[in-house]
Design an enzyme around this catalytic site. Structure first.
Site, PDB file in Angstrom:
ATOM      1  N   ASN A  12       0.871  -1.190   0.000  1.00  8.53           N
ATOM      2  CA  ASN A  12       0.000   0.000   0.000  1.00  8.53           C
ATOM      3  C   ASN A  12       0.902   1.232   0.000  1.00  8.53           C
ATOM      4  O   ASN A  12       1.445   1.611   1.032  1.00  8.53           O
ATOM      5  CB  ASN A  12      -0.879  -0.039   1.258  1.00  8.53           C
ATOM      6  CG  ASN A  12      -1.705   1.215   1.429  1.00  8.53           C
ATOM      7  OD1 ASN A  12      -1.801   2.051   0.529  1.00  8.53           O
ATOM      8  ND2 ASN A  12      -2.311   1.368   2.601  1.00  8.53           N
ATOM      9  N   TRP A  13       1.068   1.812  -1.185  1.00  7.91           N
ATOM     10  CA  TRP A  13       2.005   2.937  -1.300  1.00  7.91           C
ATOM     11  C   TRP A  13       1.462   4.221  -0.679  1.00  7.91           C
ATOM     12  O   TRP A  13       2.186   5.194  -0.533  1.00  7.91           O
ATOM     13  CB  TRP A  13       2.335   3.196  -2.772  1.00  7.91           C
ATOM     14  CG  TRP A  13       3.140   2.116  -3.440  1.00  7.91           C
ATOM     15  CD1 TRP A  13       3.561   0.925  -2.882  1.00  7.91           C
ATOM     16  CD2 TRP A  13       3.638   2.126  -4.784  1.00  7.91           C
ATOM     17  NE1 TRP A  13       4.281   0.203  -3.800  1.00  7.91           N
ATOM     18  CE2 TRP A  13       4.346   0.911  -4.978  1.00  7.91           C
ATOM     19  CE3 TRP A  13       3.557   3.031  -5.841  1.00  7.91           C
ATOM     20  CZ2 TRP A  13       4.969   0.599  -6.190  1.00  7.91           C
ATOM     21  CZ3 TRP A  13       4.176   2.712  -7.053  1.00  7.91           C
ATOM     22  CH2 TRP A  13       4.875   1.506  -7.214  1.00  7.91           C
ATOM     23  N   LYS A  14       0.188   4.251  -0.381  1.00  7.23           N
ATOM     24  CA  LYS A  14      -0.447   5.462   0.164  1.00  7.23           C
ATOM     25  C   LYS A  14      -0.185   6.654  -0.763  1.00  7.23           C
ATOM     26  O   LYS A  14      -0.101   6.483  -1.968  1.00  7.23           O
ATOM     27  CB  LYS A  14       0.014   5.697   1.606  1.00  7.23           C
ATOM     28  CG  LYS A  14      -0.208   4.445   2.468  1.00  7.23           C
ATOM     29  CD  LYS A  14      -0.033   4.656   3.932  1.00  7.23           C
ATOM     30  CE  LYS A  14      -0.291   3.336   4.661  1.00  7.23           C
ATOM     31  NZ  LYS A  14      -0.173   3.450   6.103  1.00  7.23           N
ATOM     32  N   HIS A 104      -9.609   1.255   4.789  1.00  4.00           N
ATOM     33  CA  HIS A 104      -8.344   1.443   5.519  1.00  4.00           C
ATOM     34  C   HIS A 104      -8.573   2.437   6.661  1.00  4.00           C
ATOM     35  O   HIS A 104      -9.386   3.356   6.529  1.00  4.00           O
ATOM     36  CB  HIS A 104      -7.268   1.971   4.551  1.00  4.00           C
ATOM     37  CG  HIS A 104      -5.904   1.959   5.166  1.00  4.00           C
ATOM     38  ND1 HIS A 104      -5.491   2.950   6.025  1.00  4.00           N
ATOM     39  CD2 HIS A 104      -4.883   1.085   5.074  1.00  4.00           C
ATOM     40  CE1 HIS A 104      -4.254   2.664   6.430  1.00  4.00           C
ATOM     41  NE2 HIS A 104      -3.866   1.540   5.855  1.00  4.00           N
ATOM     42  N   GLU A 106      -6.988   4.871   7.598  1.00  6.19           N
ATOM     43  CA  GLU A 106      -6.764   6.274   7.217  1.00  6.19           C
ATOM     44  C   GLU A 106      -7.966   6.840   6.474  1.00  6.19           C
ATOM     45  O   GLU A 106      -8.178   8.060   6.468  1.00  6.19           O
ATOM     46  CB  GLU A 106      -5.466   6.376   6.399  1.00  6.19           C
ATOM     47  CG  GLU A 106      -4.249   6.206   7.315  1.00  6.19           C
ATOM     48  CD  GLU A 106      -3.020   5.597   6.667  1.00  6.19           C
ATOM     49  OE1 GLU A 106      -2.914   5.614   5.429  1.00  6.19           O
ATOM     50  OE2 GLU A 106      -2.158   5.089   7.415  1.00  6.19           O
ATOM     51  N   GLU A 174      -5.484  -4.703  10.719  1.00  8.27           N
ATOM     52  CA  GLU A 174      -4.438  -3.712  10.965  1.00  8.27           C
ATOM     53  C   GLU A 174      -4.757  -2.948  12.249  1.00  8.27           C
ATOM     54  O   GLU A 174      -5.558  -2.012  12.236  1.00  8.27           O
ATOM     55  CB  GLU A 174      -4.370  -2.709   9.812  1.00  8.27           C
ATOM     56  CG  GLU A 174      -4.068  -3.342   8.475  1.00  8.27           C
ATOM     57  CD  GLU A 174      -3.519  -2.323   7.478  1.00  8.27           C
ATOM     58  OE1 GLU A 174      -2.403  -2.523   7.016  1.00  8.27           O
ATOM     59  OE2 GLU A 174      -4.198  -1.323   7.199  1.00  8.27           O
ATOM     60  N   GLY A 180       2.414   2.452  10.790  1.00  2.27           N
ATOM     61  CA  GLY A 180       3.400   3.517  10.620  1.00  2.27           C
ATOM     62  C   GLY A 180       4.092   3.950  11.904  1.00  2.27           C
ATOM     63  O   GLY A 180       4.737   4.988  11.957  1.00  2.27           O
ATOM     64  N   SER A 211       3.296  -1.857  10.399  1.00  3.17           N
ATOM     65  CA  SER A 211       4.746  -1.895  10.594  1.00  3.17           C
ATOM     66  C   SER A 211       5.361  -3.263  10.283  1.00  3.17           C
ATOM     67  O   SER A 211       6.283  -3.701  10.972  1.00  3.17           O
ATOM     68  CB  SER A 211       5.115  -1.446  12.012  1.00  3.17           C
ATOM     69  OG  SER A 211       4.698  -0.112  12.239  1.00  3.17           O
ATOM     70  N   GLY A 232       2.713  -0.979   4.338  1.00  2.00           N
ATOM     71  CA  GLY A 232       2.753   0.433   3.980  1.00  2.00           C
ATOM     72  C   GLY A 232       4.177   0.881   3.729  1.00  2.00           C
ATOM     73  O   GLY A 232       4.737   0.668   2.648  1.00  2.00           O
ATOM     74  N   GLY A 233       4.793   1.480   4.736  1.00  2.00           N
ATOM     75  CA  GLY A 233       6.119   2.086   4.601  1.00  2.00           C
ATOM     76  C   GLY A 233       7.135   1.202   3.903  1.00  2.00           C
ATOM     77  O   GLY A 233       7.856   1.653   3.003  1.00  2.00           O
TER      78      GLY A 233
HETATM   79  P1  PGA Z   1       2.728   0.506   7.670  1.00  2.00           P
HETATM   80  O1  PGA Z   1       1.268   0.682   7.032  1.00  2.00           O
HETATM   81  O2  PGA Z   1       3.294  -0.784   7.135  1.00  2.00           O
HETATM   82  O3  PGA Z   1       3.493   1.695   7.231  1.00  2.00           O
HETATM   83  O4  PGA Z   1       2.542   0.434   9.159  1.00  2.00           O
HETATM   84  C1  PGA Z   1       0.405  -0.414   6.881  1.00  2.00           C
HETATM   85  C2  PGA Z   1      -0.892   0.040   6.287  1.00  2.00           C
HETATM   86  O5  PGA Z   1      -1.393   1.107   6.669  1.00  2.00           O
HETATM   87  O6  PGA Z   1      -1.471  -0.640   5.419  1.00  2.00           O
END
Ligand code: PGA
Length: 248
Positions: A12-14, A104, A106, A174, A180, A211, A232-233
């Protein structure tokens, strides 16, 4: 995406990167996979760039005849019409997209998406033939109050549409406090929550997210009922993303 034994490695590149970065990252991932073809026996790869970069990433995947499924990070709950700024599931499908992350945290927090809206989006995703990756997870205060199972149960009940099957839906657990932050749930916490989710969703694949890094991936992947990761990251760096896949 049918083999239950393969781990799903979803990036997930966001909201990160420009065109050049999207192209370079996709190429690096494809090259890494080509160098180590046994990864494909163990993993199903999904990459979810920002909407703007979907076609760039698609072109790179197509060019390499790459075995990577292209995903979006959201879709509309509407079919078409006067919905400024929205992208429909059918438009995504038409654009070569095969999956969409929905609900998600977010989006739930930053865009006030509730369970009913997530379910409505999932229905549209299914109608269009997209794989819906539906996210659930508690915030820190809910876990501290011991409410995490209740919260996740409520999210699953409200955001999973009736027509969800192994072919069209993946669940991503999640914990919001792990996203993050560098904090991950302990393997024991993950095992308990994934077993709880398994009881509710039967054979649907259940990813863990929050994470996930090459260093903690092996422990997560060997945890029962963890069918892959939503990353994500670490998905923004090809070596880390591939490092997680290698742990599968
Ligand atoms: P993260 O994000 O790996 O940066 O914690 C995961 C996500 O939000 O899908």
């Amino acid at each position: 995406m049918k083999n239950m034994h393969k781990k799903v490695i979803a990036g997930n590149w966001k909201m990160n990167g420009g065109f050049a970065a999207a192209r370079a990252l996709t190429q690096a991932v494809l090259e890494g996979v080509a160098k180590e073809p046994t990864l494909l026996d163990r993993c199903n790869f999904i990459i979810c760039p920002p909407f703007l970069h979907l076609q760039t990433v698609r072109a790179a995947i197509d060019h390499a005849h790459g075995p990577v499924l292209l995903g979006a990070q959201d879709c509309s709950d509407q079919d078409n019409g006067a919905f400024t700024g929205d992208i429909s599931a059918a438009m995504l499908k038409d654009g070569g997209v095969g999956a969409a992350i929905l609900g998600h945290s977010e989006r739930r927090q930053g865009h006030k998406e509730d369970n009913a809206l997530v379910a409505a989006k999932a229905v549209k995703a299914h109608e269009a033939g997209l794989l819906a990756i539906i996210c659930v997870g508690e915030v820190e205060a809910e876990r501290e109050a011991g409410r995490h199972f209740d919260v996740v149960a409520e999210q699953l009940a409200g955001s999973l549409p009736a027509g969800a099957t192994l072919e069209n839906t993946i669940i991503a657990y999640e914990p919001v406090w792990a996203i993050g932050t560098g904090k991950t749930a302990t393997p024991d916490d993950v095992a308990k929550m994934h077993a709880f989710i398994r009881e509710k969703v039967g054979n649907l694949r259940i990813l863990y997210g929050g994470s996930v890094k090459p260093e903690n991936a092996a422990a997560l992947f060997s945890t029962e009922n963890v069918d892959g990761a939503l990353i994500g990251g670490a998905s923004l760096k090809a070596d880390q993303y591939l490092g997680i896949a290698k742990a599968a």
